[in-house]
Motif scaffolding. Structure first.
Motif, PDB file in Angstrom:
ATOM      1  N   GLN A  48       0.831  -1.201   0.000  1.00 28.68           N
ATOM      2  CA  GLN A  48       0.000   0.000   0.000  1.00 28.68           C
ATOM      3  C   GLN A  48       0.870   1.258   0.000  1.00 28.68           C
ATOM      4  OE1 GLN A  48      -3.366  -0.327  -0.362  1.00 28.68           O
ATOM      5  NE2 GLN A  48      -2.747  -2.466  -0.591  1.00 28.68           N
ATOM      6  N   PRO A  49       0.401   2.334  -0.648  1.00 27.64           N
ATOM      7  CA  PRO A  49       1.169   3.579  -0.672  1.00 27.64           C
ATOM      8  C   PRO A  49       1.270   4.203   0.720  1.00 27.64           C
ATOM      9  CG  PRO A  49      -0.930   3.845  -1.822  1.00 27.64           C
ATOM     10  CD  PRO A  49      -0.847   2.421  -1.385  1.00 27.64           C
ATOM     11  N   GLY A  50       2.243   5.066   0.879  1.00 22.81           N
ATOM     12  CA  GLY A  50       2.420   5.782   2.139  1.00 22.81           C
ATOM     13  C   GLY A  50       3.671   6.626   2.088  1.00 22.81           C
ATOM     14  N   ARG A  51       3.804   7.492   3.080  1.00 24.97           N
ATOM     15  CA  ARG A  51       5.020   8.300   3.197  1.00 24.97           C
ATOM     16  C   ARG A  51       6.142   7.435   3.765  1.00 24.97           C
ATOM     17  NH1 ARG A  51       1.148  11.997   5.828  1.00 24.97           N
ATOM     18  NH2 ARG A  51       1.905  10.868   7.614  1.00 24.97           N
ATOM     19  N   TRP A  52       7.370   7.932   3.661  1.00 27.70           N
ATOM     20  CA  TRP A  52       8.545   7.178   4.111  1.00 27.70           C
ATOM     21  C   TRP A  52       8.394   6.715   5.559  1.00 27.70           C
ATOM     22  CZ3 TRP A  52      12.613   4.958   1.857  1.00 27.70           C
ATOM     23  CH2 TRP A  52      13.650   4.509   2.673  1.00 27.70           C
TER      24      TRP A  52
ATOM     25  N   CYS B 134       0.782  -4.222   3.909  1.00 26.38           N
ATOM     26  CA  CYS B 134       0.680  -5.121   2.750  1.00 26.38           C
ATOM     27  C   CYS B 134      -0.545  -6.016   2.894  1.00 26.38           C
ATOM     28  CB  CYS B 134       1.907  -6.018   2.657  1.00 26.38           C
ATOM     29  SG  CYS B 134       3.471  -5.175   2.456  1.00 26.38           S
ATOM     30  N   GLU B 135      -1.035  -6.464   1.748  1.00 25.50           N
ATOM     31  CA  GLU B 135      -2.115  -7.451   1.700  1.00 25.50           C
ATOM     32  C   GLU B 135      -1.678  -8.582   0.794  1.00 25.50           C
ATOM     33  OE1 GLU B 135      -5.641  -5.656   0.173  1.00 25.50           O
ATOM     34  OE2 GLU B 135      -5.545  -3.979   1.572  1.00 25.50           O
ATOM     35  N   LEU B 136      -2.004  -9.801   1.170  1.00 17.16           N
ATOM     36  CA  LEU B 136      -1.765 -10.946   0.299  1.00 17.16           C
ATOM     37  C   LEU B 136      -2.972 -11.146  -0.602  1.00 17.16           C
ATOM     38  CD1 LEU B 136      -0.190 -13.488   2.805  1.00 17.16           C
ATOM     39  CD2 LEU B 136       0.977 -12.251   0.977  1.00 17.16           C
ATOM     40  N   THR B 137      -2.711 -11.510  -1.845  1.00 25.96           N
ATOM     41  CA  THR B 137      -3.781 -11.758  -2.790  1.00 25.96           C
ATOM     42  C   THR B 137      -3.427 -12.954  -3.663  1.00 25.96           C
ATOM     43  OG1 THR B 137      -5.170 -10.755  -4.504  1.00 25.96           O
ATOM     44  CG2 THR B 137      -2.854 -10.118  -4.487  1.00 25.96           C
ATOM     45  N   ASN B 138      -4.420 -13.726  -4.040  1.00 20.05           N
ATOM     46  CA  ASN B 138      -4.208 -14.864  -4.941  1.00 20.05           C
ATOM     47  C   ASN B 138      -4.219 -14.389  -6.380  1.00 20.05           C
ATOM     48  OD1 ASN B 138      -4.146 -17.009  -3.021  1.00 20.05           O
ATOM     49  ND2 ASN B 138      -6.351 -16.803  -2.789  1.00 20.05           N
ATOM     50  N   ALA B 139      -3.440 -15.054  -7.223  1.00 22.34           N
ATOM     51  CA  ALA B 139      -3.395 -14.713  -8.644  1.00 22.34           C
ATOM     52  C   ALA B 139      -3.034 -15.960  -9.444  1.00 22.34           C
ATOM     53  CB  ALA B 139      -2.377 -13.611  -8.902  1.00 22.34           C
TER      54      ALA B 139
ATOM     55  N   THR C 266      15.112  -7.920  12.887  1.00 22.51           N
ATOM     56  CA  THR C 266      13.778  -7.860  12.299  1.00 22.51           C
ATOM     57  C   THR C 266      13.103  -6.529  12.581  1.00 22.51           C
ATOM     58  OG1 THR C 266      12.697  -8.851  14.214  1.00 22.51           O
ATOM     59  CG2 THR C 266      13.466 -10.358  12.494  1.00 22.51           C
ATOM     60  N   ARG C 267      12.139  -6.254  11.740  1.00 21.46           N
ATOM     61  CA  ARG C 267      11.235  -5.121  11.916  1.00 21.46           C
ATOM     62  C   ARG C 267       9.832  -5.641  11.616  1.00 21.46           C
ATOM     63  NH1 ARG C 267      14.751  -0.864   8.496  1.00 21.46           N
ATOM     64  NH2 ARG C 267      16.453  -0.644   9.975  1.00 21.46           N
ATOM     65  N   SER C 268       8.851  -4.885  12.020  1.00 22.93           N
ATOM     66  CA  SER C 268       7.468  -5.319  11.803  1.00 22.93           C
ATOM     67  C   SER C 268       6.830  -4.563  10.649  1.00 22.93           C
ATOM     68  CB  SER C 268       6.636  -5.090  13.060  1.00 22.93           C
ATOM     69  OG  SER C 268       7.069  -5.949  14.083  1.00 22.93           O
ATOM     70  N   ILE C 269       6.034  -5.304   9.873  1.00 15.46           N
ATOM     71  CA  ILE C 269       5.161  -4.707   8.872  1.00 15.46           C
ATOM     72  C   ILE C 269       3.751  -5.168   9.212  1.00 15.46           C
ATOM     73  CG2 ILE C 269       6.983  -4.710   7.118  1.00 15.46           C
ATOM     74  CD1 ILE C 269       5.462  -7.069   5.772  1.00 15.46           C
ATOM     75  N   ARG C 270       2.769  -4.581   8.568  1.00 13.14           N
ATOM     76  CA  ARG C 270       1.395  -5.058   8.719  1.00 13.14           C
ATOM     77  C   ARG C 270       1.085  -5.903   7.485  1.00 13.14           C
ATOM     78  NH1 ARG C 270      -0.851  -3.179  13.096  1.00 13.14           N
ATOM     79  NH2 ARG C 270      -2.932  -3.804  12.521  1.00 13.14           N
ATOM     80  N   LEU C 271       0.735  -7.146   7.719  1.00 15.73           N
ATOM     81  CA  LEU C 271       0.435  -8.084   6.639  1.00 15.73           C
ATOM     82  C   LEU C 271      -0.957  -8.644   6.876  1.00 15.73           C
ATOM     83  CD1 LEU C 271       1.531  -9.539   4.114  1.00 15.73           C
ATOM     84  CD2 LEU C 271       2.364 -11.336   5.639  1.00 15.73           C
TER      85      LEU C 271
ATOM     86  N   PHE D  58       7.650   4.122  -6.310  1.00 14.82           N
ATOM     87  CA  PHE D  58       6.465   4.006  -7.156  1.00 14.82           C
ATOM     88  C   PHE D  58       5.280   4.835  -6.690  1.00 14.82           C
ATOM     89  CE2 PHE D  58       8.911   0.328  -8.404  1.00 14.82           C
ATOM     90  CZ  PHE D  58       8.789   0.374  -9.776  1.00 14.82           C
ATOM     91  N   GLY D  59       5.140   5.051  -5.399  1.00 17.92           N
ATOM     92  CA  GLY D  59       4.054   5.891  -4.893  1.00 17.92           C
ATOM     93  C   GLY D  59       2.704   5.210  -4.817  1.00 17.92           C
ATOM     94  N   ASP D  60       2.273   4.553  -5.872  1.00 13.80           N
ATOM     95  CA  ASP D  60       0.975   3.885  -5.897  1.00 13.80           C
ATOM     96  C   ASP D  60       1.084   2.480  -5.315  1.00 13.80           C
ATOM     97  OD1 ASP D  60      -0.181   6.073  -7.178  1.00 13.80           O
ATOM     98  OD2 ASP D  60       0.326   5.289  -9.161  1.00 13.80           O
TER      99      ASP D  60
END
Length: 114
Positions: A8-12, A18-23, A43-48, A70-72
């Protein structure tokens, strides 16, 4: 079928979300990320998919760089997130597909660290 990560976009300074998606591999549009894992203890944490999820410092840093670049919303294939590292059977199956994952991506990204 494969899993992909939507960054997902955001500032620094914003948290990495993040989101998981099937493809379907044959039809998916994504960038494949290859990076130096670094120390598994750093380690660091992200939101998944909602909750926080620990990743290596190098992966968190690279996601931050890609988001700024990329920004988007960005669709990525990242082995540490798209392959269940705890499931040996799944990991073995997915590792056999890695050549295809890089062959079918729209762009390969290599990150060697800060």
């Amino acid at each position: 079928e494969i899993l992909l990560v939507k960054l997902q976009p955001g500032r620094w300074t914003d948290p990495i979300v993040c989101e998981l998606t099937n493809a379907q591999l044959d039809f998916a549009k994504y960038q494949a990320l290859s990076y130096v894992w670094g120390s598994p203890r750093a380690t660091r944490s992200i939101r998944l998919d909602g909750p926080t999820y620990p990743v290596t410092s190098n992966l968190e840093s690279e996601l931050r760089h890609q988001r700024e670049r990329f920004g988007d919303e960005l669709v990525l294939w990242v082995d540490a997130l798209c392959i269940n590292q705890e499931d040996v059977e799944e990991r073995t199956q997915q590792v056999q597909l890695m050549g295809l994952m890089y062959d079918k991506c729209t762009e390969g990204i290599v990150y060697l660290g800060d």
